[in-house]
Design a protein around this motif. Structure first.
Motif, PDB file in Angstrom:
ATOM      1  N   GLU A 225       0.846  -1.195   0.000  1.00 20.54           N
ATOM      2  CA  GLU A 225       0.000   0.000   0.000  1.00 20.54           C
ATOM      3  C   GLU A 225       0.875   1.236   0.000  1.00 20.54           C
ATOM      4  OE1 GLU A 225      -2.350  -0.268   3.594  1.00 20.54           O
ATOM      5  OE2 GLU A 225      -0.592  -0.689   4.805  1.00 20.54           O
ATOM      6  N   GLU A 226       0.329   2.325  -0.524  1.00 16.24           N
ATOM      7  CA  GLU A 226       0.974   3.639  -0.493  1.00 16.24           C
ATOM      8  C   GLU A 226       0.576   4.286   0.810  1.00 16.24           C
ATOM      9  OE1 GLU A 226       2.493   6.282  -2.659  1.00 16.24           O
ATOM     10  OE2 GLU A 226       3.470   4.426  -3.293  1.00 16.24           O
ATOM     11  N   SER A 227       1.532   4.539   1.693  1.00 18.74           N
ATOM     12  CA  SER A 227       1.129   5.119   2.965  1.00 18.74           C
ATOM     13  C   SER A 227       2.328   5.767   3.633  1.00 18.74           C
ATOM     14  CB  SER A 227       0.575   4.000   3.851  1.00 18.74           C
ATOM     15  OG  SER A 227       0.524   4.421   5.178  1.00 18.74           O
ATOM     16  N   SER A 228       2.064   6.849   4.387  1.00 18.27           N
ATOM     17  CA  SER A 228       3.136   7.432   5.179  1.00 18.27           C
ATOM     18  C   SER A 228       2.984   7.003   6.637  1.00 18.27           C
ATOM     19  CB  SER A 228       3.100   8.958   5.082  1.00 18.27           C
ATOM     20  OG  SER A 228       1.966   9.448   5.786  1.00 18.27           O
ATOM     21  N   ALA A 229       2.045   6.059   6.892  1.00 20.65           N
ATOM     22  CA  ALA A 229       1.818   5.608   8.267  1.00 20.65           C
ATOM     23  C   ALA A 229       3.090   4.964   8.795  1.00 20.65           C
ATOM     24  CB  ALA A 229       0.668   4.615   8.294  1.00 20.65           C
ATOM     25  N   PRO A 230       3.334   5.083  10.101  1.00 19.42           N
ATOM     26  CA  PRO A 230       4.567   4.525  10.632  1.00 19.42           C
ATOM     27  C   PRO A 230       4.605   2.998  10.591  1.00 19.42           C
ATOM     28  CG  PRO A 230       3.183   5.359  12.405  1.00 19.42           C
ATOM     29  CD  PRO A 230       2.541   5.774  11.120  1.00 19.42           C
ATOM     30  N   ALA A 231       3.429   2.369  10.568  1.00 17.04           N
ATOM     31  CA  ALA A 231       3.416   0.903  10.627  1.00 17.04           C
ATOM     32  C   ALA A 231       3.471   0.290   9.238  1.00 17.04           C
ATOM     33  CB  ALA A 231       2.146   0.428  11.334  1.00 17.04           C
ATOM     34  N   ASP A 232       4.332  -0.726   9.078  1.00 17.96           N
ATOM     35  CA  ASP A 232       4.237  -1.600   7.914  1.00 17.96           C
ATOM     36  C   ASP A 232       3.210  -2.656   8.279  1.00 17.96           C
ATOM     37  OD1 ASP A 232       6.226  -0.328   6.492  1.00 17.96           O
ATOM     38  OD2 ASP A 232       7.789  -1.456   7.520  1.00 17.96           O
ATOM     39  N   ARG A 233       2.312  -2.950   7.328  1.00 16.61           N
ATOM     40  CA  ARG A 233       1.241  -3.893   7.657  1.00 16.61           C
ATOM     41  C   ARG A 233       1.497  -5.243   6.984  1.00 16.61           C
ATOM     42  NH1 ARG A 233      -3.691  -1.826   5.728  1.00 16.61           N
ATOM     43  NH2 ARG A 233      -5.022  -2.496   7.429  1.00 16.61           N
ATOM     44  N   PHE A 234       1.041  -6.282   7.657  1.00 17.22           N
ATOM     45  CA  PHE A 234       1.260  -7.659   7.193  1.00 17.22           C
ATOM     46  C   PHE A 234      -0.041  -8.438   7.316  1.00 17.22           C
ATOM     47  CE2 PHE A 234       5.194  -5.889   8.723  1.00 17.22           C
ATOM     48  CZ  PHE A 234       6.106  -6.234   7.738  1.00 17.22           C
ATOM     49  N   ARG A 235      -0.135  -9.518   6.487  1.00 16.16           N
ATOM     50  CA  ARG A 235      -1.346 -10.339   6.492  1.00 16.16           C
ATOM     51  C   ARG A 235      -0.988 -11.788   6.793  1.00 16.16           C
ATOM     52  NH1 ARG A 235      -2.862  -9.120   1.754  1.00 16.16           N
ATOM     53  NH2 ARG A 235      -4.394  -7.526   2.181  1.00 16.16           N
ATOM     54  N   LEU A 236      -1.734 -12.385   7.708  1.00 13.68           N
ATOM     55  CA  LEU A 236      -1.587 -13.826   7.961  1.00 13.68           C
ATOM     56  C   LEU A 236      -2.450 -14.586   6.959  1.00 13.68           C
ATOM     57  CD1 LEU A 236      -1.912 -13.848  11.875  1.00 13.68           C
ATOM     58  CD2 LEU A 236       0.181 -13.784  10.488  1.00 13.68           C
ATOM     59  N   CYS A 253      12.246   7.535   8.439  1.00 14.55           N
ATOM     60  CA  CYS A 253      12.448   8.994   8.346  1.00 14.55           C
ATOM     61  C   CYS A 253      12.161   9.509   6.930  1.00 14.55           C
ATOM     62  CB  CYS A 253      13.884   9.367   8.715  1.00 14.55           C
ATOM     63  SG  CYS A 253      14.358   8.865  10.385  1.00 14.55           S
ATOM     64  N   ALA A 254      12.497   8.707   5.924  1.00 16.08           N
ATOM     65  CA  ALA A 254      12.390   9.174   4.536  1.00 16.08           C
ATOM     66  C   ALA A 254      10.969   9.592   4.177  1.00 16.08           C
ATOM     67  CB  ALA A 254      12.865   8.089   3.579  1.00 16.08           C
ATOM     68  N   SER A 255       9.977   8.990   4.851  1.00 17.63           N
ATOM     69  CA  SER A 255       8.596   9.353   4.513  1.00 17.63           C
ATOM     70  C   SER A 255       7.875  10.010   5.704  1.00 17.63           C
ATOM     71  CB  SER A 255       7.830   8.112   4.071  1.00 17.63           C
ATOM     72  OG  SER A 255       7.779   7.199   5.149  1.00 17.63           O
ATOM     73  N   CYS A 256       8.648  10.455   6.697  1.00 15.66           N
ATOM     74  CA  CYS A 256       7.997  10.962   7.918  1.00 15.66           C
ATOM     75  C   CYS A 256       7.395  12.353   7.694  1.00 15.66           C
ATOM     76  CB  CYS A 256       8.984  11.006   9.076  1.00 15.66           C
ATOM     77  SG  CYS A 256       8.205  11.660  10.568  1.00 15.66           S
ATOM     78  N   ASP A 257       6.066  12.420   7.763  1.00  9.23           N
ATOM     79  CA  ASP A 257       5.370  13.701   7.594  1.00  9.23           C
ATOM     80  C   ASP A 257       4.774  14.179   8.914  1.00  9.23           C
ATOM     81  OD1 ASP A 257       3.317  11.912   7.989  1.00  9.23           O
ATOM     82  OD2 ASP A 257       2.356  12.226   6.048  1.00  9.23           O
ATOM     83  N   ARG A 258       5.302  13.633  10.026  1.00  2.85           N
ATOM     84  CA  ARG A 258       4.762  13.917  11.354  1.00  2.85           C
ATOM     85  C   ARG A 258       5.537  15.023  12.064  1.00  2.85           C
ATOM     86  NH1 ARG A 258       2.863   9.154  10.947  1.00  2.85           N
ATOM     87  NH2 ARG A 258       4.839   8.641  10.041  1.00  2.85           N
TER      88      ARG A 258
END
Ligand code: SAM
Length: 339
Positions: A225-236, A253-258
């Motif tokens: 997914e395209e996201s700047s959220a801090p979490a990388d998401r995974f699926r079981l 840091c490279a995508s940190c918009d916070r």
């Protein structure tokens, strides 16, 4: 949309509404007593809303209320109502330890809060007591259940994973989150302010978390997914989704918009920043909204912070800040800057 020197947009504001907390988590507030922000310095809700409006004018569309423990701030729903009136805020969220959530969740939702994240590090009451030095585990679970029961969407559970403390609960937490309609996010233990007892060997890295979950559940797929959220998401393989926030071993840091605004109006451009920009002074000096916006714009355009990446490059890593320095400069504390 304004961008910093590394082309990162200003989009995401974490607004700390108080530095006070009703837990004493060992990894965040290991002392019992702290130097608190002077009451007269803490911004009123109207002042916070005014600053948020200046940020929103510049492109911030996600605001997260944090602390300290935000639910300790009296009548927090009043602030939520002020912020929810701003149509540019697409996402208005809250991070809480959940102790007071069952009491306040209904009013916050009615006031216009979009979603809630609850920090919960263990499902075991005895561990909770050791970790937080408080006896309120049942109230946290009740708070989480009350959000689930009310059908409030977007519930997340954030868990700091520490070796020898709660690292045997990864699967239990994944399953518990599923049972209450939440998504769990595992956070690597960070060496930030407050974490004065941090050691690298207590960190369970993202890699290790994934290995452990794969050993239990089989293949773990990354969610693309395209996201700047801090979490990388995974699926079981059964479809369950969880996240990992790997600030310690694989920083984003490279995508940190916070950025972060403390309860007394210091604006921090990085979780690791040692100094902030005093927006309270501008506000109380009578600066106009345009003048404050100009200050924010020029600071963001000059932003070059990459705090977590710089920490990663440090050999023989120790806690970032020692307790004596934290006492002298409470703005360095995690509970002041909002985590
Ligand atoms: N009281 C609220 C709560 O518990 O969510 C908000 C403030 S708290 C400082 C925000 C988040 O920072 C929590 O999820 C907490 O677990 C996390 N945190 C604090 N110290 C940390 C550390 N050393 N490493 C990783 N996460 C930490």
């Amino acid at each position: 949309m304004i961008r910093d020197t590394l082309d990162r947009p200003l989009r995401n504001l974490r607004l700390s509404v108080t530095d006070r907390c009703n837990l004493r988590c060992q990894y965040c507030m290991p002392e019992e007593e702290y130097v608190w922000l002077p009451r007269e310095d803490v911004l009123s809700f109207e002042e916070m809303a005014e600053l948020v409006e200046a940020f929103a004018d510049l492109g911030v569309d996600k605001v997260r209320l944090t602390g300290g423990e935000p639910l300790l701030r009296r009548d927090l729903d009043g602030l939520v109502r002020l912020l929810a009136d701003n149509p540019r805020l697409r996402d208005l969220a809250l991070t809480t330890n959940g102790v007071l959530l069952a009491d306040q969740g209904g009013a916050l939702r009615a006031a216009g809060l979009h979603r809630v994240t609850v920090s919960l590090d263990t499902l075991r009451a005895d561990r909770f007591r050791l970790l937080t030095r408080r006896d309120t585990h049942p109230r946290v679970l009740e708070g989480i259940a009350s959000v689930g029961r009310s059908g409030w969407p977007g519930l997340k559970i954030d868990t700091v994973v520490m070796r020898g403390v709660n690292d045997d609960e990864l699967a239990d937490l994944v399953e518990y989150a599923g049972s209450v309609g939440a998504e769990v996010r595992f956070i690597e233990y960070m060496d930030v302010g407050g974490a004065t007892r941090w050691t690298m060997d207590q960190v369970i890295s993202r890699t290790e978390m994934l290995e452990r979950l794969a050993a239990r559940y089989g293949a773990v797929e990354p969610v693309v997914e395209e996201s700047s959220a801090p979490a990388d998401r995974f699926r079981l393989s059964d479809g369950t989704i969880f996240g990992i926030i790997s600030s310690t071993t694989a920083p984003f840091c490279a995508s940190c918009d916070r950025s972060r605004l403390t309860a007394d109006g210091q604006w921090l451009l990085c979780l690791y920043a040692t100094a902030g920009i005093d927006l309270r002074r501008s506000l109380r000096d009578g600066s106009s909204k345009e003048e404050i916006a100009a200050l924010i714009r020029s600071a963001w355009q000059g932003r070059r912070d990459r705090g977590a990446e710089e920490r990663l490059a440090v050999k023989d890593r120790q806690p970032l800040i020692q307790i004596t320095e934290l006492r002298a400069r409470p703005h360095l504390e995690m509970h002041t800057r909002g985590g």
